[in-house]
Design a protein around this motif. Structure first.
Motif, short mmCIF file in Angstrom:
data_model
loop_
_atom_site.label_atom_id
_atom_site.label_comp_id
_atom_site.label_asym_id
_atom_site.label_seq_id
_atom_site.Cartn_x
_atom_site.Cartn_y
_atom_site.Cartn_z
N VAL A 79 -0.72 10.96 6.76
CA VAL A 79 -1.50 9.97 6.56
C VAL A 79 -1.17 8.37 7.01
CG1 VAL A 79 -2.90 8.51 4.70
CG2 VAL A 79 -2.74 10.80 4.52
N TRP A 80 0.15 8.31 6.82
CA TRP A 80 0.73 7.05 7.26
C TRP A 80 0.59 6.61 8.66
CZ3 TRP A 80 2.21 2.10 5.81
CH2 TRP A 80 3.16 1.61 6.77
N GLU A 81 0.89 7.96 9.39
CA GLU A 81 0.85 7.88 11.06
C GLU A 81 -0.62 7.41 11.30
OE1 GLU A 81 3.37 7.53 13.17
OE2 GLU A 81 4.81 7.67 11.46
N GLN A 82 -1.28 8.15 10.79
CA GLN A 82 -2.70 8.03 10.90
C GLN A 82 -3.39 6.70 10.75
OE1 GLN A 82 -4.83 10.20 12.67
NE2 GLN A 82 -6.38 8.62 12.65
N GLU A 83 -3.02 5.97 9.56
CA GLU A 83 -3.30 4.62 9.18
C GLU A 83 -2.75 3.77 10.21
OE1 GLU A 83 -5.14 3.38 6.29
OE2 GLU A 83 -5.96 5.69 6.61
N VAL A 84 -1.40 3.93 10.50
CA VAL A 84 -0.89 2.93 11.59
C VAL A 84 -1.60 2.95 12.99
CG1 VAL A 84 1.34 2.53 12.72
CG2 VAL A 84 1.55 2.97 10.59
N LYS A 85 -1.89 4.11 13.39
CA LYS A 85 -2.60 4.33 14.33
C LYS A 85 -3.89 3.67 14.58
CE LYS A 85 -4.94 8.17 17.09
NZ LYS A 85 -5.12 9.57 17.09
N GLN A 86 -4.65 4.04 13.51
CA GLN A 86 -6.02 3.42 13.01
C GLN A 86 -6.04 1.78 13.59
OE1 GLN A 86 -8.63 5.88 12.96
NE2 GLN A 86 -9.44 3.90 13.97
N ILE A 87 -5.09 1.30 12.92
CA ILE A 87 -5.06 -0.05 12.67
C ILE A 87 -4.71 -0.80 14.19
CG2 ILE A 87 -3.93 -2.34 11.84
CD1 ILE A 87 -3.52 -0.74 9.09
N LEU A 88 -3.73 -0.17 14.73
CA LEU A 88 -3.24 -0.35 15.94
C LEU A 88 -4.43 -0.33 17.21
CD1 LEU A 88 0.27 1.02 16.25
CD2 LEU A 88 -0.33 -1.27 16.20
N LEU A 89 -5.26 0.64 17.18
CA LEU A 89 -6.33 1.04 17.86
C LEU A 89 -7.51 0.09 17.61
CD1 LEU A 89 -6.52 4.93 18.22
CD2 LEU A 89 -5.72 3.39 19.93
N ASP A 90 -8.00 -0.18 16.61
CA ASP A 90 -8.98 -1.05 16.11
C ASP A 90 -8.53 -2.38 16.59
OD1 ASP A 90 -10.22 0.96 14.72
OD2 ASP A 90 -9.76 0.47 12.77
N ALA A 91 -7.43 -2.85 16.80
CA ALA A 91 -7.09 -4.15 17.17
C ALA A 91 -7.34 -4.21 18.65
CB ALA A 91 -5.58 -4.60 16.97
N GLU A 92 -7.10 -3.07 19.45
CA GLU A 92 -7.27 -3.17 20.81
C GLU A 92 -8.76 -3.18 21.14
OE1 GLU A 92 -4.83 -2.91 23.27
OE2 GLU A 92 -3.86 -4.01 21.61
#
Length: 699
Positions: A79-92
């Motif tokens: 879940v942590w990896e998914q949350e980090v990935k989601q925040i990074l992609l949303d910013a992009e």
């Protein structure tokens, strides 16, 4: 009685005191752990965007429920990896203004088999009807608020997936592979170089002839921070005291179970007489006898020979009805087994090819008629050449569960499969190939084998340590804990004849140690703010006792010294050996260097850039690259290679013949580059981000 009376008289006072103590304990723990603080609401952050602890824990719980066998730590990491990935992609996405419009969402929905094949959304021609779908969604919104909220959540997931896909597609589109790239790849693979060389391996100098200090290792790591980056970690070492039975315990257990073979005399309290109880062989109610004397309850199922304990397979399978075998040891139990019965063809092995059709399985578009025709065609091929069945299944079946095994299912129990499938397998001889229809489609089936089976009544008693053995193990573990608290851990363990196991680079989110699973409590202790370096503690579990020592803390952002020694020490050691070797390799020619160093002049033939391997030495890319660049007849300076110090003389470079085009190589590079692009994008975004991980504080 007087004491009991006084306790009753003062029970209210006692309850009050206990309640006050509990309240003080809870408040004290909250204060000590920094409770009631705002920071406990977040589990971490990515570039200043907080990750809510409540939402995070809910997602972890959901992940555990949806993934059978997944531990809490595994779910947390996922879940942590998914949350980090989601925040990074949303910013992009926000930076470039990337959004999914209504029309694009409809296209995503139309491509999903769950919607595209749902009869509620199909028109008269069997095609997906957008209007019908919109009417359905509108009806949910107006009349079913719970389902509407579920739909909105699902729609959000679809939107996120579609946006990610579009983002990755845009990145892939920007990755250009030219004809020159294809040509270069071809040349790397096919251009060849031939050269002579003299090599003096690093192993010709003993390790103890060169000294590498800890400070040199740390300096090297600090000069290469990107290469040796690390999360905060701990170095632990431990001794494991396994709670296992002694030889005396095993002998005693064997006597106990042997006593069940023959009858025994017991005193009957009701009648005041001695009763003779039958042994296992003569027991009238075998199930009752097993359940009264076994740690594993009676099992009436039939078992194939191949599924019996391997060490005693023949003896057990060939018992006569009523005969008892044992005692024998299996999986940590002392066992006695009695033959209760035998059945021919009790279980089977069969292979099948499933040809499904539209409406039966997601993603299948063929009609029922087409599926049947295809199944009949495959049936003829299989009957003509039975040995080809596995390959036919792997290339044609619609059953994902057996595709990789050539359609094979082993140890099929009667009634396990759907009726027509079951009847074909158990009503036909081995080798029979035929076709049946089930609710999933058409099956071409081959009966591979049938197994006779036996029914055994087995008494199994766990071989466990006696109380005396367990106490002795506990005393030994406690002694190590006490003595190692103020003495050298390794020395004390060695004096006691114990093995110390190192655990380097332990992360805050780890749940296991080398050789030991499910040790989350030790990891949490090692990362506890009150646990100091050198601390020693005993941890007890069902398997035994673990005495752990926190050997070191690493909060530098770089790998620890002990970990660096595994990779950096050989590099620095070889550098120092190279200087000594170079002093021996004097001369301007290979022959002169060979004479001075005592190393022979050797030949390397047809070596390529893609496979820079030198015979009897190994991969040496730096040396081979130099050989390609030298020029015919030219001699190099001394080269520090991977395994040795070299001097080389290039004979010739043989260029591969030019191709009419390099499309195959260009396409290969493009596929490889695009295939790795999504992973590389996330890795690059993470490397550039400021990520705070506070999960350890929640556990």
């Amino acid at each position: 009685m007087a004491v009991l009376s006084k306790i009753r008289q003062r029970s209210i006072l006692l309850i009050g005191v206990i309640g006050f103590c509990l309240l003080a304990f809870v408040i004290g723990d909250v204060i000590q752990s920094g409770g009631f603080r705002q920071s406990t609401r977040n589990v971490g952050s990515v570039n200043g965007v907080d990750i809510s602890a409540q939402d995070f824990l809910q997602k972890v719980s959901m992940a555990e429920k949806n993934s059978q066998g997944m531990s809490n730590t595994q779910a947390s990491n996922g879940v942590w990896e998914q949350e980090v990935k989601q925040i990074l992609l949303d910013a992009e996405f926000e930076k470039i203004g990337l959004k999914i419009g209504k029309e694009q969402m409809i296209n995503v929905i139309k491509q999903n088999p769950n919607f595209a094949q749902d009869p509620r959304f199909l028109n008269a021609a069997g095609q997906f009807d957008v209007n019908k779908f919109n009417e359905f969604v509108a009806s949910i919104k107006s009349s079913q608020p719970d389902q509407w909220n579920n739909w909105l959540a699902y729609e959000k997931q679809l939107q996120q997936m579609a946006t990610e896909q579009m983002y990755y597609t845009m990145i892939k589109a920007g990755l250009v592979t030219t004809k020159s790239d294809g040509k270069f790849a071809y040349e790397r693979e096919n251009d060849k170089v031939n050269f002579d060389y003299v090599a003096v391996p690093y192993t010709t100098i003993n390790d103890d002839e060169v000294k590498v200090s800890d400070s040199e290792i740390l300096d090297y790591v600090k000069k290469n921070p990107k290469k040796y980056k690390s999360e905060n970690s701990r170095e632990i070492e431990y001794v494991f005291f396994e709670n296992k039975p002694s030889k005396e315990d095993e002998d005693e257990m064997k006597k106990t179970i042997e006593g069940l073979l023959s009858g025994r005399v017991v005193y009957n309290d009701k009648t005041g007489t001695n009763d003779t109880l039958p042994g296992f062989k003569g027991a009238k109610n075998v199930e009752e006898f097993v359940n009264a004397n076994s740690d594993i309850k009676y099992d009436s199922s039939y078992v194939a020979k191949k599924d019996l304990p391997l060490e005693n397979q023949e003896q057990l399978f060939n018992l006569s009805t009523g005969e008892v075998f044992g005692p024998y040891i299996h999986n940590g139990y002392y066992c006695l087994s009695k033959m209760m019965g035998r059945k021919g063809g009790a279980t089977a092995k069969a292979s099948h090819i499933l040809l499904s059709y539209a409406g039966k399985m997601p993603g299948i578009t063929r009609t029922k008629e087409e599926a049947k025709a295809k199944a009949e065609e495959l049936l003829k091929q299989a009957q003509a050449n039975p040995s080809s069945f596995a390959m036919l299944a792997m290339t044609n079946t619609d059953d994902p569960g057996s595709k990789q095994t050539g359609g094979m299912y082993d140890n099929i129990q009667p009634g396990q499969m759907v009726k027509t499938f079951n009847d074909f397998v158990f009503n036909n001889p081995v080798g029979k190939i035929g076709m049946v229809e089930t609710e999933y489609g058409f099956h071409v089936i081959k009966v591979d084998d049938k197994y006779d089976a036996v029914r055994l009544a087995t008494i199994a008693q766990k071989i466990e340590p006696s109380e005396a053995t367990a106490d002795a193990i506990y005393v030994k573990a406690t002694k190590l804990e006490a003595e190692a608290a103020d003495k050298d851990f390794d020395k004390v363990a060695k004096e006691m004849g114990l093995t110390v196991v190192p655990a380097m680079n332990v992360k805050a989110t780890d749940e296991s140690l080398p050789g030991l699973q499910n040790q989350r409590q030790i990891v949490l202790w090692a990362f506890g703010k009150d646990t100091k370096e050198g601390a020693v503690k005993k941890f007890d579990n069902l398997e035994g006792h673990i005495i752990a020592k926190l050997k070191g803390k690493n909060e530098t952002g770089l790998i620890s010294l002990e970990e660096a020694k595994q990779t950096v020490l050989p590099i620095l050691r070889n550098q120092k050996k190279a200087e000594k070797i170079k002093a021996k390799m004097q001369g301007a020619t290979l022959e002169a260097v060979s004479q001075k160093s005592g190393a022979a002049v050797n030949v390397a033939s047809n070596v390529t850039i893609d496979n820079p391997s030198i015979p009897n030495i190994g991969q040496e890319p730096k040396v081979v690259g130099t050989a390609f660049g030298l020029g015919n007849g030219k001699t190099s300076k001394l080269i520090e290679g991977q395994m040795a110090v070299f001097m080389i003389r290039t004979k010739d470079v043989v260029k591969a013949p030019a191709l009419p085009n390099y499309a195959t190589y260009t396409a290969k590079i493009k596929t490889q580059t695009q295939g790795a692009s999504s992973y590389r994008v996330i890795a690059a975004l993470k490397a550039a981000a400021k990520i705070e991980d506070n999960r350890a504080a929640l556990q």
